[in-house]
Design an enzyme around this catalytic site. Structure first.
Site, PDB file in Angstrom:
ATOM      1  N   ARG A  56      35.383  -6.610  84.222  1.00  0.00           N
ATOM      2  CA  ARG A  56      34.515  -7.081  83.137  1.00  0.00           C
ATOM      3  C   ARG A  56      34.780  -8.558  82.894  1.00  0.00           C
ATOM      4  NH1 ARG A  56      36.400  -6.437  78.375  1.00  0.00           N
ATOM      5  NH2 ARG A  56      36.815  -4.212  78.563  1.00  0.00           N
ATOM      6  N   TYR A 108       9.437 -15.702  75.219  1.00  0.00           N
ATOM      7  CA  TYR A 108       9.409 -14.401  75.886  1.00  0.00           C
ATOM      8  C   TYR A 108       9.465 -13.287  74.826  1.00  0.00           C
ATOM      9  CZ  TYR A 108      11.088 -10.561  78.795  1.00  0.00           C
ATOM     10  OH  TYR A 108      11.230  -9.354  79.420  1.00  0.00           O
ATOM     11  N   ASP A 180      15.317 -21.987  77.887  1.00  0.00           N
ATOM     12  CA  ASP A 180      15.091 -20.859  78.790  1.00  0.00           C
ATOM     13  C   ASP A 180      14.312 -21.423  79.982  1.00  0.00           C
ATOM     14  OD1 ASP A 180      14.115 -18.647  80.176  1.00  0.00           O
ATOM     15  OD2 ASP A 180      13.923 -17.423  78.374  1.00  0.00           O
ATOM     16  N   LYS A 205      14.042 -13.077  87.902  1.00  0.00           N
ATOM     17  CA  LYS A 205      12.770 -13.653  88.303  1.00  0.00           C
ATOM     18  C   LYS A 205      12.947 -14.531  89.542  1.00  0.00           C
ATOM     19  CE  LYS A 205      11.813 -11.473  84.521  1.00  0.00           C
ATOM     20  NZ  LYS A 205      11.748 -12.097  83.207  1.00  0.00           N
TER      21      LYS A 205
HETATM   22  C1  LIG Z   1      12.298 -11.785  81.878  1.00  0.00           C
HETATM   23  C2  LIG Z   1      12.612 -12.874  80.947  1.00  0.00           C
HETATM   24  C3  LIG Z   1      13.701 -12.797  80.058  1.00  0.00           C
HETATM   25  C4  LIG Z   1      14.553 -11.561  79.944  1.00  0.00           C
HETATM   26  O1  LIG Z   1      15.296 -11.320  81.098  1.00  0.00           O
HETATM   27  P1  LIG Z   1      15.695  -9.857  81.644  1.00  0.00           P
HETATM   28  O2  LIG Z   1      16.384 -10.178  82.926  1.00  0.00           O
HETATM   29  O3  LIG Z   1      14.427  -9.079  81.819  1.00  0.00           O
HETATM   30  O4  LIG Z   1      16.592  -9.239  80.634  1.00  0.00           O
HETATM   31  C5  LIG Z   1      13.948 -13.903  79.256  1.00  0.00           C
HETATM   32  N1  LIG Z   1      13.174 -15.007  79.290  1.00  0.00           N
HETATM   33  C6  LIG Z   1      12.120 -15.103  80.120  1.00  0.00           C
HETATM   34  C7  LIG Z   1      11.296 -16.358  80.122  1.00  0.00           C
HETATM   35  C8  LIG Z   1      11.791 -14.049  80.976  1.00  0.00           C
HETATM   36  O5  LIG Z   1      10.736 -14.153  81.786  1.00  0.00           O
END
Ligand SMILES: *Cc1c(COP(=O)(O)O)cnc(C)c1O
Length: 389
Positions: A56, A108, A180, A205
């Protein structure tokens, strides 16, 4: 262009993606970083170990991923998480009751849900602003503001915020600026170079890029902030498995190649959409008439692979169009090699009340494309068929 090549020492972005943190294994010479599928580590003497005591806290496969990502974001440190939301939750643990957060309005959906339906109950307060307008950020700032949370480009309208200006406002109030960076990826945008304090990713992504693993990351430069976040990462425990780190690192190696293709294909698709008689509006920051184009061109090295557009005829027509795609698959998520299409009003943004959606400019005929890296001609043909001639 070219900033990504000057960022760190002599090695360029595509080289660092393949080599940083990924030296051959010292005991076997394995060229690929192994999946260290272990929960614990034998100690030489009580309390004396080789840098790892429990998975962890740290794991060698995760260390490799963190080093590579830190390098690509022009950061000093990176922490990897089990999901983007796990990374977000851990960042929020930096705050305490009474603290105020100013956030981009169209963040998001999961971020909005985490803020309003989890952390609001702990006494955190939130203001959502159109951060493309720096004056709106400035007006929302208070003495209690600790964090300015920026998403750029946003989802699904691809609005652009001037990151350098947003970070400037945050710092004048003694707040941190988080970006982000999921939609741009470090190949196209490095917010730490623009003055942000924290970069957050859903590595699910573009970074992992193959729609086969969920993960998150935080990148930063400040040593003390890293120490605190590392403590919180271990304390809260939203850490990724060794296999997830391996898959993410495997994807990361080809990030440069993939992002160029995502962008090339997205550019061609945006151009086709703009000329199409059944399309009312196109949202792509690479188009000169996009309201954020100038800032995007100044702070990004490219415009990434997300394109949104509105069809004439609203929801009913948008549904018909989706039904005619063959290559583009109807799915949530984005950033993988395969092209995806979705209806925000029904899918990713359905939880936002209809009135709120309207106010945000999210019309029901809006279609979002995550443009993959298939052959452009095939994608253009599929899109033309779906729109109807
Ligand atoms: C998908 C996404 C998240 C969240 O991420 P997860 O891996 O699905 O938990 C946060 N910000 C943006 C812009 C995203 O596209």
């Amino acid at each position: 262009m070219g900033r990504k090549n000057a960022a760190q020492g002599a090695l360029r972005f595509a080289t660092r993606a393949i080599h940083v943190g990924q030296e051959p294994d010292p005991t076997t010479g394995a060229v690929t970083v192994p999946i260290y599928q272990t929960s614990t580590y034998a100690q030489i003497a009580p309390g004396v170990h080789k840098g790892y005591d429990y998975s962890r806290t740290d794991n060698p496969t995760r260390t490799a991923l963190q080093k590579a990502l830190a390098s690509l974001e022009s950061a000093k440190y990176c922490l990897a998480f089990s999901s983007g939301m796990g990374a977000e939750t851990t960042v929020m643990l930096l705050l305490k009751q009474g603290d105020h957060i100013v956030s981009t309005r169209d963040v998001y959906g999961g971020t909005y849900r985490l803020f309003m339906r989890a952390f609001q109950d702990f006494g955190l307060r939130f203001s959502f602003v159109e951060s493309a307008d720096i004056g709106e950020i400035e007006r929302a700032m208070t003495k209690r503001t600790r964090l300015v949370w920026i998403e750029s480009p946003t989802n699904p309208l691809l609005r652009i915020t001037d990151i350098r200006a947003a970070a400037g406002v945050a710092h004048r109030y003694g707040a941190l600026c988080l970006v982000d960076n999921t939609f741009a990826s470090p190949f196209f945008q490095r917010p730490l170079v623009l003055g942000a304090d924290l970069v957050l990713h859903s590595t699910t992504k573009y970074i992992a890029g193959h729609a086969d693993v969920v993960g998150g990351a935080i990148c930063l430069k400040d040593r003390r902030l890293h120490e605190r976040l590392k403590f919180l990462q271990n304390a809260a425990g939203a850490t990724p498995s060794p296999l997830d780190c391996f898959l993410t690192l495997r994807g990361l190696k080809t990030l440069a190649l993939r992002m160029r293709e995502h962008e090339n294909n997205a550019m061609r698709i945006a151009r086709l959409l703009k000329k199409h008689p059944r399309v009312a509006r196109v949202y792509y920051p690479g188009e000169p008439d996009h309201p954020g184009h100038k800032i995007a061109a100044a702070q990004m090295d490219g415009f990434s692979g997300m394109v949104s557009f509105e069809v004439k005829g609203g929801l009913a027509e948008a549904r018909r169009v989706l039904g005619r795609f063959r290559l583009f698959k109807i799915a949530e998520s984005l950033g993988g090699v395969e092209s995806l299409v979705e209806l925000p009003a029904i899918m990713t943004h359905a939880s936002i009340p209809k009135e709120e959606r309207k106010k945000a400019g999210l019309n029901e005929g809006l279609i979002r494309l995550s443009v993959g890296i298939e052959d452009a001609e095939d994608l253009l043909a599929d899109l033309s068929r779906a729109l109807g001639r």
